[in-house]
Design an enzyme around this catalytic site. Structure first.
Site, short mmCIF file in Angstrom:
data_model
loop_
_atom_site.label_atom_id
_atom_site.label_comp_id
_atom_site.label_asym_id
_atom_site.label_seq_id
_atom_site.Cartn_x
_atom_site.Cartn_y
_atom_site.Cartn_z
N GLU A 77 0.83 -1.22 0.00
CA GLU A 77 0.00 0.00 0.00
C GLU A 77 0.85 1.26 0.00
O GLU A 77 1.25 1.75 1.05
CB GLU A 77 -0.94 0.00 1.23
CG GLU A 77 -1.85 1.22 1.27
CD GLU A 77 -2.75 1.27 2.51
OE1 GLU A 77 -2.57 0.45 3.43
OE2 GLU A 77 -3.63 2.14 2.55
N LYS A 82 -2.44 -1.95 -3.25
CA LYS A 82 -3.49 -1.09 -2.68
C LYS A 82 -3.06 0.37 -2.83
O LYS A 82 -2.42 0.93 -1.94
CB LYS A 82 -3.70 -1.45 -1.20
CG LYS A 82 -4.68 -0.52 -0.48
CD LYS A 82 -5.09 -1.06 0.88
CE LYS A 82 -5.94 -0.06 1.63
NZ LYS A 82 -6.55 -0.59 2.84
C1 5MM Z 1 -5.31 4.70 3.97
O1 5MM Z 1 -5.86 3.94 5.00
C2 5MM Z 1 -6.20 2.60 4.68
C3 5MM Z 1 -7.48 2.52 3.90
O2 5MM Z 1 -8.49 3.17 4.64
P1 5MM Z 1 -9.34 4.34 3.93
O3 5MM Z 1 -10.13 3.63 2.85
O4 5MM Z 1 -10.19 4.85 5.05
O5 5MM Z 1 -8.40 5.35 3.38
C4 5MM Z 1 -6.35 1.83 5.99
O6 5MM Z 1 -6.24 0.44 5.78
C5 5MM Z 1 -5.32 2.28 6.96
O7 5MM Z 1 -4.06 1.84 6.55
C6 5MM Z 1 -5.74 1.72 8.33
O8 5MM Z 1 -6.92 2.34 8.72
C7 5MM Z 1 -4.66 1.88 9.38
O9 5MM Z 1 -4.35 3.21 9.52
P2 5MM Z 1 -3.38 3.65 10.72
O10 5MM Z 1 -3.04 5.07 10.36
O11 5MM Z 1 -4.20 3.56 11.94
O12 5MM Z 1 -2.22 2.72 10.72
#
Ligand code: 5MM
Length: 341
Positions: free
Chosen positions: A178, A220
């Protein structure tokens, strides 16, 4: 089963032409931020109740093929005592785990960030595997500024992503890679396109150097969007820019590209995915979702932390999952938003 067969089986279980991935892997500070607007305290029990509600939504497996969990969730149980990874798999949803440890500044590259967590990763993966995880996820974050991301930032982040992915594949765990170019800022969509293309080229060079098998990973990425403080772009403009960048930078051997939502509204994220799939032509990859907020937000607001709202919250989640499944085939229309209530 040998390592390669395990990787192949996981890809088969996660990748098809109608389903997507639910990101429910918010770290402790992030889940607290998500709970705050609905007045819910981020206690272990509230996090368990929320994630149990999500994973036991009847029918979710029809639209969702994988769920990214936070470490704590792997060891938690549903209300009936079933371990949550097992509850997910009982619906055909493959459990996975976020393994990065968050970002910090990158020395030598002011404004850029780098993600921590490589030390001891192999050992941690063994534990997670015993708890049911079959894939992992790691996010590198790229803020966009006049001088960012720098070349050093792009190289360092790509190297870390590739090292993570190689360790995962060695353990028989499918890596979700990602690289997220952030929406924060007032940059135009063209700037996001240039940065995303540079980032993806660097990431795939590094993955190749580290002998990562493209067939056994999932990408991703962000969609190509203008910064939040810039004018909005319509779905066709987003789709054209996103597909152009992906065609230039992502090898055809990658089976699936599952977008993050990155701060888009739930309906906006569905409409953009729909436009991408309408314009995909002969694109070689599945084009799907790995949304967190764009799947969970409406459900969170229906739930409000109250057990009597459980069913309404599950319906809200199922609605977003179903509409995104339609968008996977370019069959979504905004008029369906009301019809689906
Ligand atoms: C970019 O965030 C990821 C996808 O979520 P969105 O669709 O809300 O953008 C998400 O998987 C993110 O990596 C996780 O929520 C973990 O985030 P943190 O910042 O808590 O590690």
């Amino acid at each position: 089963m040998d390592t390669e067969s395990r990787l192949e089986q996981t890809i088969r279980d996660m990748v098809d032409d109608r389903r997507g991935i639910l990101a429910a892997d918010e770290s402790l500070p992030t889940i607290a931020k998500r709970f705050k607007p609905i007045g819910v305290e981020s206690t272990e029990e509230n996090r368990r109740a929320w994630r149990s509600l999500l994973l036991t939504t009847p029918g979710l497996g029809e639209y969702i093929s994988g769920v990214i969990l936070f470490e704590e969730t792997l060891g938690q149980t549903a209300d009936d005592g079933t371990p949550l990874p097992e509850a997910a798999w009982s619906q055909g949803i493959v459990p996975g785990i976020k393994v990065d440890k968050g970002t910090g500044p990158l020395s030598g590259a002011p404004g850029d960030l780098v993600t921590r967590g490589l030390d001891g990763l192999g050992e941690r993966l063994k534990r997670y595997q015993e708890q049911g995880a079959r894939f992992a996820k790691w996010r590198e974050v790229y803020p966009v500024g006049r001088h960012n991301p720098t070349l050093l930032g792009r190289e360092a982040n790509a190297e870390v992503l590739a090292r993570y992915a190689a360790v995962c594949q060695e353990a028989g765990i499918v890596p979700i890679v990602e690289p997220e170019v952030l929406m924060d800022g007032d940059h135009e969509i063209d700037r996001c396109a240039v940065v995303t293309e540079q980032v993806l080229h660097e990431v795939f060079h590094a993955l190749h150097r580290h002998q990562v098998t493209f067939e056994h990973m999932i990408l991703k990425p962000n969609m190509v969007l203008p910064g939040k403080a810039c004018r909005r772009a319509g779905p066709e403009e987003v789709a054209e820019a996103t597909l152009r960048v992906l065609r230039r930078a992502v090898p055809a051997a990658v089976p699936s590209i599952n977008f993050l939502s990155g701060g888009q509204g739930a309906e906006e994220a569905t409409a953009n995915l729909n436009a991408i799939n309408r314009l995909r032509g002969n694109a070689p990859w599945q084009l799907s979702i790995s949304y967190g907020r764009a799947l969970q937000q409406p459900a969170l607001h229906a739930w409000l932390g109250r057990s009597e709202n459980r069913e309404a919250a599950q319906q809200a989640l199922l609605k977003r999952a179903r509409l995104n499944s339609l968008a996977r085939r370019g069959e979504y229309d905004p008029s369906l938003e009301q019809a689906a209530d």
